[in-house]
Design an enzyme around this catalytic site. Structure first.
Site, PDB file in Angstrom:
ATOM      1  N   GLY A  60      38.108 -23.896  16.637  1.00  0.00           N
ATOM      2  CA  GLY A  60      37.261 -25.044  16.931  1.00  0.00           C
ATOM      3  C   GLY A  60      38.106 -26.252  17.282  1.00  0.00           C
ATOM      4  O   GLY A  60      39.280 -26.332  16.905  1.00  0.00           O
ATOM      5  N   GLN A  65      39.986 -35.181  18.244  1.00  0.00           N
ATOM      6  CA  GLN A  65      41.316 -34.578  18.108  1.00  0.00           C
ATOM      7  C   GLN A  65      42.153 -34.722  19.381  1.00  0.00           C
ATOM      8  O   GLN A  65      43.361 -34.537  19.346  1.00  0.00           O
ATOM      9  CB  GLN A  65      41.207 -33.101  17.725  1.00  0.00           C
TER      10      GLN A  65
END
Length: 184
Positions: A60, A65
């Site tokens: 994932g 991020q």
């Protein structure tokens, strides 16, 4: 294509921010970002591509991020019956969850966290997630086991929460009452 160089590391302020809702219908730029998140997790699981581009395997990835503070996630993982759970979603939300908890026996990891942080991460055993796919169509997904844990981990990223925030600081391996242990 997203590479490990694009993934920000623990300590970066974006990882602790509440990500913004994606305006729907999505812009071309948002579509490209969402598709690249899914492309990364798929490519990272292919050993040849991962080696060629230096990708760390993941199941994932969330937009924060890659330093994009928007509510987008991608998950590509096999479920309990080996069925492929592969989604890229805008504005995912957990709309219901079980009382029962679950945790990964081996603990959780994260592409934004370079070191291993041992401990059990309590999660809900089952969740229902609602979000919008790449075309902006609403989807509702019922999940359990590893896919449920993965979705909770990625949605946490959208809320500025890291997996280790859930670990019991005094006793990282303290048994979680009435929880399902997932051995993956």
């Amino acid at each position: 294509m997203i590479t490990m160089d694009d993934i920000i590391r623990d300590g970066h302020p974006t990882l602790r921010k509440m990500a913004e809702e994606v305006v729907l219908p999505p812009s071309e730029e948002d579509k490209q970002i969402l598709n690249s998140l899914l492309e990364y997790v798929i490519n990272s699981q292919n050993s040849e591509i991962a080696e060629k581009y230096g990708l760390r395997p993941g199941i994932g990835l969330a937009a924060p991020q890659i330093n994009v503070s928007k509510r987008m996630i991608a998950v590509h993982v096999n479920g309990d019956r080996d069925e492929l759970i592969s989604y890229a979603l805008y504005n995912p939300k957990i709309i219901s969850h079980s009382v029962e908890k679950a945790y990964l026996k081996s603990g959780e990891g994260c592409l934004s966290v370079d070191e291993s942080i041992p401990g059990y991460v309590p999660r809900y055993a089952r969740v229902t997630v609602k979000g919008f796919n790449a075309d902006g169509k609403e989807v509702k997904i019922r999940l359990k086991g590893l896919p449920a844990i993965c979705f909770q981990h990625e949605i946490d990223h959208l809320n500025g929460i890291m997996f280790y925030d859930h670990i019991n600081k005094d006793n990282p391996f303290k048994p979680i009452e009435d929880a399902v242990e997932i051995d993956r």
